[in-house]
Design an enzyme around this catalytic site. Structure first.
Site, PDB file in Angstrom:
ATOM      1  N   ASN A   1       0.813  -1.211   0.000  1.00 30.13           N
ATOM      2  CA  ASN A   1       0.000   0.000   0.000  1.00 30.13           C
ATOM      3  C   ASN A   1       0.849   1.264   0.000  1.00 30.13           C
ATOM      4  O   ASN A   1       0.430   2.295  -0.535  1.00 30.13           O
ATOM      5  CB  ASN A   1      -0.924   0.004   1.216  1.00 30.13           C
ATOM      6  CG  ASN A   1      -2.040  -1.003   1.084  1.00 30.13           C
ATOM      7  OD1 ASN A   1      -2.895  -0.874   0.219  1.00 30.13           O
ATOM      8  ND2 ASN A   1      -2.026  -2.012   1.937  1.00 30.13           N
TER       9      ASN A   1
ATOM     10  N   GLY B   1      -4.152 -11.402   1.912  1.00 27.87           N
ATOM     11  CA  GLY B   1      -3.308 -10.660   0.991  1.00 27.87           C
ATOM     12  C   GLY B   1      -2.262 -11.544   0.356  1.00 27.87           C
ATOM     13  O   GLY B   1      -1.684 -12.413   1.017  1.00 27.87           O
TER      14      GLY B   1
ATOM     15  N   ASP C   1       0.735 -10.920  -0.435  1.00 27.84           N
ATOM     16  CA  ASP C   1       2.037 -10.779   0.214  1.00 27.84           C
ATOM     17  C   ASP C   1       2.132 -11.675   1.438  1.00 27.84           C
ATOM     18  O   ASP C   1       3.205 -12.224   1.744  1.00 27.84           O
ATOM     19  CB  ASP C   1       2.287  -9.322   0.597  1.00 27.84           C
ATOM     20  CG  ASP C   1       1.178  -8.732   1.477  1.00 27.84           C
ATOM     21  OD1 ASP C   1       0.018  -9.160   1.364  1.00 27.84           O
ATOM     22  OD2 ASP C   1       1.480  -7.824   2.277  1.00 27.84           O
TER      23      ASP C   1
ATOM     24  N   THR D   1       2.819  -1.286   5.979  1.00 26.62           N
ATOM     25  CA  THR D   1       1.772  -0.321   6.294  1.00 26.62           C
ATOM     26  C   THR D   1       0.989  -0.791   7.507  1.00 26.62           C
ATOM     27  O   THR D   1       0.644  -0.016   8.398  1.00 26.62           O
ATOM     28  CB  THR D   1       0.840  -0.132   5.089  1.00 26.62           C
ATOM     29  OG1 THR D   1       1.612   0.264   3.955  1.00 26.62           O
ATOM     30  CG2 THR D   1      -0.201   0.934   5.366  1.00 26.62           C
TER      31      THR D   1
END
Length: 251
Positions: free
Chosen positions: A10, A103, A105, A128
């Site tokens: 992000n 996510g 990741d 983030t």
């Protein structure tokens, strides 16, 4: 074979060039959600000879950039694009209520952690958000914890407190600080280290085993020396996971 592995977060995008299993070069740039395929082509062309890349593997938490990366791979790299998501083989079963919510990741981190450190393991990713991702003794991704990230938390504090000011993300000389800047740094470093230790301890209690831990992300170096429960730092764990997923989908 030259692979461009990309981790779009992000706030920041980390990308690296793999030749076989070796990460030869890596870079970190700001994530801009409105970039076009042409802009990405120009950006990546500043760092790489795109004509020498044989494949592109992508883990992105920013859906708005999906089409732009498709254009980058097709028009500029002229190579196959693999984006981590539902239906992509990872080798790590996902035991989540809705696997689509996880996510990419986080999945990449789990894949790389199992390959490099074995199961069970806990990945703490300082991005983030601060992500805690858990792999069971059976090698399954079983969930984790999401907490506000270091930079997000500090930005919120500065925005709400008129007399406070931004400070460098650095370790203070002492825990008991004698000025405002050091007080903020102490809260940042020891506050987040304590948060990590508390959450990891509870995760280990639920798992019933002393799962090893690995930290990654841009600010891991700042927190790890002060967190008793973090065993190792692996700064490019996510990129390694992206590479491994690419390989597993080529078999």
């Amino acid at each position: 074979m030259a692979l461009l592995a990309i981790d779009v977060g992000n706030t920041q995008t980390v990308f690296g060039l793999f030749e076989g299993e070796e990460l030869r070069e890596h870079w970190r740039v700001a994530t801009e959600r409105n970039r076009s395929g042409d802009e990405l082509g120009a950006l990546y062309g500043n760092f790489l000879d795109l004509s020498q890349i044989d494949g592109v593997a992508l883990a992105s938490t920013v859906p708005q950039l999906h089409r732009a990366y498709e254009e980058l791979a097709k028009e500029y790299v002229k190579a196959e694009l693999l984006e981590l998501g539902p239906g992509v083989r990872t080798g790590v079963p996902v035991r989540y209520d809705d696997p689509r919510e996880v996510g990419p990741d986080r999945i990449a981190n789990a894949v790389a952690a199992v390959a490099r450190y074995g199961a069970p393991c806990i990945v703490v990713d300082f991005g983030t958000s601060t992500n805690f991702d858990v792999v069971s003794p059976a090698g399954e991704y079983v969930g984790g914890v999401l907490a506000p990230g270091i930079e997000v938390s500090m930005d919120a504090l500065f925005a709400r407190a008129a007399r406070l000011f931004k400070v460098d993300f650095a370790e203070p000389e002492t825990v008991i600080a004698k000025n405002t800047a050091s007080s903020l740094q102490s809260g940042l470093v020891y506050g987040f280290a304590g948060q990590v230790d508390g959450i990891v301890a509870r995760i280990r209690d639920e798992l019933g085993v002393e799962a090893q831990t690995v930290a990654t992300g841009g600010l891991a170096d700042l927190i790890v020396p002060h967190a008793r429960t973090l065993d190792a730092i692996d700064p490019f764990l996510t990129l390694e996971g992206v590479r491994l997923v690419w390989e597993r989908n080529r078999e």
